[in-house]
Each structure stands twice: as C-alpha cells, then as structure tokens.
Design a protein around this motif. Structure first.
Motif, PDB file in Angstrom:
ATOM      1  N   ALA A 120       0.838  -1.201   0.000  1.00 11.46           N
ATOM      2  CA  ALA A 120       0.000   0.000   0.000  1.00 11.46           C
ATOM      3  C   ALA A 120       0.869   1.246   0.000  1.00 11.46           C
ATOM      4  O   ALA A 120       1.946   1.272   0.586  1.00 11.46           O
ATOM      5  N   ASP A 121       0.388   2.271  -0.673  1.00 11.33           N
ATOM      6  CA  ASP A 121       1.098   3.537  -0.749  1.00 11.33           C
ATOM      7  C   ASP A 121       0.561   4.420   0.378  1.00 11.33           C
ATOM      8  O   ASP A 121      -0.594   4.810   0.359  1.00 11.33           O
ATOM      9  N   PRO A 122       1.375   4.698   1.388  1.00  9.71           N
ATOM     10  CA  PRO A 122       0.843   5.331   2.597  1.00  9.71           C
ATOM     11  C   PRO A 122       0.600   6.828   2.475  1.00  9.71           C
ATOM     12  O   PRO A 122       0.189   7.454   3.441  1.00  9.71           O
ATOM     13  N   ARG A 123       0.854   7.416   1.310  1.00 12.07           N
ATOM     14  CA  ARG A 123       0.754   8.874   1.226  1.00 12.07           C
ATOM     15  C   ARG A 123      -0.693   9.337   1.335  1.00 12.07           C
ATOM     16  O   ARG A 123      -1.592   8.772   0.737  1.00 12.07           O
ATOM     17  N   ARG A 124      -0.904  10.390   2.113  1.00 17.82           N
ATOM     18  CA  ARG A 124      -2.229  10.987   2.244  1.00 17.82           C
ATOM     19  C   ARG A 124      -2.100  12.467   1.960  1.00 17.82           C
ATOM     20  O   ARG A 124      -0.994  13.009   1.954  1.00 17.82           O
ATOM     21  N   LYS A 125      -3.242  13.118   1.795  1.00 23.98           N
ATOM     22  CA  LYS A 125      -3.219  14.561   1.590  1.00 23.98           C
ATOM     23  C   LYS A 125      -2.843  15.249   2.899  1.00 23.98           C
ATOM     24  O   LYS A 125      -3.386  14.921   3.947  1.00 23.98           O
ATOM     25  N   GLU A 126      -1.890  16.172   2.821  1.00 21.81           N
ATOM     26  CA  GLU A 126      -1.526  16.924   4.017  1.00 21.81           C
ATOM     27  C   GLU A 126      -2.614  17.957   4.275  1.00 21.81           C
ATOM     28  O   GLU A 126      -3.153  18.546   3.345  1.00 21.81           O
ATOM     29  N   SER A 127      -2.927  18.200   5.541  1.00 23.26           N
ATOM     30  CA  SER A 127      -4.060  19.082   5.804  1.00 23.26           C
ATOM     31  C   SER A 127      -3.686  20.533   5.558  1.00 23.26           C
ATOM     32  O   SER A 127      -2.542  20.936   5.730  1.00 23.26           O
ATOM     33  N   LYS A 128      -4.691  21.287   5.174  1.00 24.74           N
ATOM     34  CA  LYS A 128      -4.492  22.701   4.869  1.00 24.74           C
ATOM     35  C   LYS A 128      -4.282  23.486   6.162  1.00 24.74           C
ATOM     36  O   LYS A 128      -4.909  23.189   7.174  1.00 24.74           O
ATOM     37  N   LYS A 129      -3.368  24.473   6.135  1.00 27.46           N
ATOM     38  CA  LYS A 129      -3.196  25.348   7.296  1.00 27.46           C
ATOM     39  C   LYS A 129      -3.788  26.717   6.966  1.00 27.46           C
ATOM     40  O   LYS A 129      -4.019  27.048   5.815  1.00 27.46           O
ATOM     41  N   PHE A 130      -4.017  27.499   8.028  1.00 25.28           N
ATOM     42  CA  PHE A 130      -4.525  28.860   7.791  1.00 25.28           C
ATOM     43  C   PHE A 130      -3.402  29.738   7.262  1.00 25.28           C
ATOM     44  O   PHE A 130      -2.232  29.393   7.378  1.00 25.28           O
ATOM     45  N   GLY A 131      -3.771  30.870   6.664  1.00 28.55           N
ATOM     46  CA  GLY A 131      -2.759  31.781   6.142  1.00 28.55           C
ATOM     47  C   GLY A 131      -2.301  31.395   4.745  1.00 28.55           C
ATOM     48  O   GLY A 131      -1.315  31.915   4.239  1.00 28.55           O
ATOM     49  N   GLY A 132      -3.009  30.485   4.110  1.00 24.76           N
ATOM     50  CA  GLY A 132      -2.614  30.101   2.766  1.00 24.76           C
ATOM     51  C   GLY A 132      -3.688  29.254   2.113  1.00 24.76           C
ATOM     52  O   GLY A 132      -4.592  28.771   2.785  1.00 24.76           O
ATOM     53  N   PRO A 133      -3.597  29.080   0.787  1.00 30.54           N
ATOM     54  CA  PRO A 133      -4.608  28.316   0.066  1.00 30.54           C
ATOM     55  C   PRO A 133      -4.446  26.807   0.202  1.00 30.54           C
ATOM     56  O   PRO A 133      -5.347  26.058  -0.151  1.00 30.54           O
ATOM     57  N   GLY A 134      -3.279  26.348   0.711  1.00 29.09           N
ATOM     58  CA  GLY A 134      -3.064  24.912   0.770  1.00 29.09           C
ATOM     59  C   GLY A 134      -2.229  24.545   1.971  1.00 29.09           C
ATOM     60  O   GLY A 134      -2.140  25.310   2.944  1.00 29.09           O
ATOM     61  N   ALA A 135      -1.599  23.376   1.901  1.00 26.06           N
ATOM     62  CA  ALA A 135      -0.840  22.880   3.041  1.00 26.06           C
ATOM     63  C   ALA A 135       0.446  23.675   3.254  1.00 26.06           C
ATOM     64  O   ALA A 135       0.824  23.961   4.379  1.00 26.06           O
ATOM     65  N   ARG A 136       1.107  24.015   2.160  1.00 21.23           N
ATOM     66  CA  ARG A 136       2.391  24.712   2.297  1.00 21.23           C
ATOM     67  C   ARG A 136       2.373  26.114   1.694  1.00 21.23           C
ATOM     68  O   ARG A 136       3.078  27.000   2.159  1.00 21.23           O
ATOM     69  N   ALA A 137       1.588  26.288   0.619  1.00 18.95           N
ATOM     70  CA  ALA A 137       1.594  27.587  -0.062  1.00 18.95           C
ATOM     71  C   ALA A 137       1.000  28.658   0.854  1.00 18.95           C
ATOM     72  O   ALA A 137       0.067  28.394   1.597  1.00 18.95           O
ATOM     73  N   ARG A 138       1.572  29.846   0.816  1.00 17.94           N
ATOM     74  CA  ARG A 138       1.036  30.967   1.610  1.00 17.94           C
ATOM     75  C   ARG A 138       0.402  31.984   0.673  1.00 17.94           C
ATOM     76  O   ARG A 138       0.737  32.058  -0.493  1.00 17.94           O
ATOM     77  N   TYR A 139      -0.520  32.786   1.227  1.00 16.56           N
ATOM     78  CA  TYR A 139      -1.073  33.875   0.421  1.00 16.56           C
ATOM     79  C   TYR A 139       0.008  34.885   0.130  1.00 16.56           C
ATOM     80  O   TYR A 139       0.938  35.079   0.924  1.00 16.56           O
ATOM     81  N   GLN A 140      -0.129  35.575  -1.034  1.00 18.21           N
ATOM     82  CA  GLN A 140       0.860  36.615  -1.369  1.00 18.21           C
ATOM     83  C   GLN A 140       0.752  37.770  -0.398  1.00 18.21           C
ATOM     84  O   GLN A 140      -0.318  38.089   0.096  1.00 18.21           O
ATOM     85  N   LYS A 141       1.911  38.377  -0.140  1.00 20.91           N
ATOM     86  CA  LYS A 141       1.831  39.605   0.656  1.00 20.91           C
ATOM     87  C   LYS A 141       2.586  40.692  -0.081  1.00 20.91           C
ATOM     88  O   LYS A 141       3.520  40.400  -0.839  1.00 20.91           O
ATOM     89  N   SER A 142       2.183  41.944   0.130  1.00 20.13           N
ATOM     90  CA  SER A 142       2.894  43.022  -0.548  1.00 20.13           C
ATOM     91  C   SER A 142       3.346  44.021   0.510  1.00 20.13           C
ATOM     92  O   SER A 142       2.720  44.166   1.557  1.00 20.13           O
ATOM     93  N   TYR A 143       4.466  44.645   0.238  1.00 20.43           N
ATOM     94  CA  TYR A 143       5.040  45.556   1.230  1.00 20.43           C
ATOM     95  C   TYR A 143       4.708  46.983   0.890  1.00 20.43           C
ATOM     96  O   TYR A 143       5.521  47.870   1.099  1.00 20.43           O
ATOM     97  N   ARG A 144       3.580  47.260   0.278  1.00 17.57           N
ATOM     98  CA  ARG A 144       3.368  48.615  -0.195  1.00 17.57           C
ATOM     99  C   ARG A 144       1.937  49.002   0.049  1.00 17.57           C
ATOM    100  O   ARG A 144       1.030  48.225  -0.137  1.00 17.57           O
TER     101      ARG A 144
END
Length: 152
Positions: free
Chosen positions: A128-152
């Motif tokens: 069996a392939d044990p990989r599962r979907k990593e859960s989404k965290k807040f502050g971003g659209p997915g598990a690792r990606a973060r929302y863009q931020k701008s310094y202006r």
C-alpha cells in the motif's frame, strides 16, 4: 455488503478476503475457488470507468497470465476515494488476494513466483502507498503555499 453463496460442491469453502488501499479508497477482494469470474461492485472488469485505466486493472491478469486466474473467482467491493485511486485500490486488492489465496490453498513456490512477478513489475500491486493529503493550514490556500503579501 453482498451475501456470498456458499453452495460449493467440493469440500469446504476456500476463500480469502484481502483489501487494497490508495489514498482514501478501499477495495476488499473476496477470492475463492471458482472458474475465473472477476467482478467489481457486481460489474465485470470490462465495464469499469474510466476506460483509459482499464489496462491498469488488467495488469495483474496480463502479468501472470489468465491461467492463474482460471481457478478462482474474485469479487471486489470498493468505496471511498476518486476514480483513479479506486482503480489502484482494486488492482492492489486483486493481486494481494491472489497471492494470499495461493499461499493458503496452493503452495508456497507458486505464491512466491506470483509475488515476484508482480513486485518486479510494480511494487504498488502488493504494498500500500501510505501517502495521504496533508491538511491545509490557515494563512494560505493549501498545506504549504502561503497567500501573497505586498510591502506597499
């Protein structure tokens, strides 16, 4: 689940029950002595959608040859997951159930032969392939990606 009729003429019922998994799909295969019947959720393998993945389901049969499957009936119940992970779960259940059946009722040598053929082609057929979907965290659209931020 399905009721499996145990109207067998010859001796006690020889059957094994094995499952295959991929992501959240689980396929349970009942493999018993018979005459080469293959059903998934009560339908023959030829009708499994998506058609492009039908070959994936046929792989155990194509690798081992029809004669290995001629003496057994395999019935698979599958639930959970999407189309593709179900296909992977089914083929894993089929190959594992055949190996288990051969170990239990035939002999160790032919079981090993089957196992080696399958494993050398694609380990996913037995392990069996044990990989599962990593859960989404807040502050971003997915598990690792973060929302863009701008310094202006």
């Amino acid at each position: 689940g399905d009721v499996i009729m145990s109207a067998e003429k010859k001796g006690p019922l020889q059957s094994v029950q094995v499952f295959g998994r991929k992501k959240t799909a689980t396929a349970v295969a009942h493999c018993k002595r018979g005459n080469g019947l293959m059903k998934v959720n009560g339908r023959p393998l030829e009708l499994i959608e998506p058609a492009t993945l039908r070959f994936k389901l046929m792989e155990p049969m194509l690798l081992l040859g029809k004669d290995k499957f001629a003496g057994v009936d395999i019935r698979v119940r599958v639930k959970g997951g999407g189309h593709i992970s179900q296909v992977y779960a089914i083929r894993q259940a089929i190959s594992k159930s055949l190996v288990a059946y051969y170990q239990k009722y035939v002999d160790e040598a032919s079981k090993k032969e089957i196992k080696d053929i399958l494993a050398s082609y694609d380990k996913g057929l037995l392990v069996a392939d044990p990989r599962r979907k990593e859960s989404k965290k807040f502050g971003g659209p997915g598990a690792r990606a973060r929302y863009q931020k701008s310094y202006r």
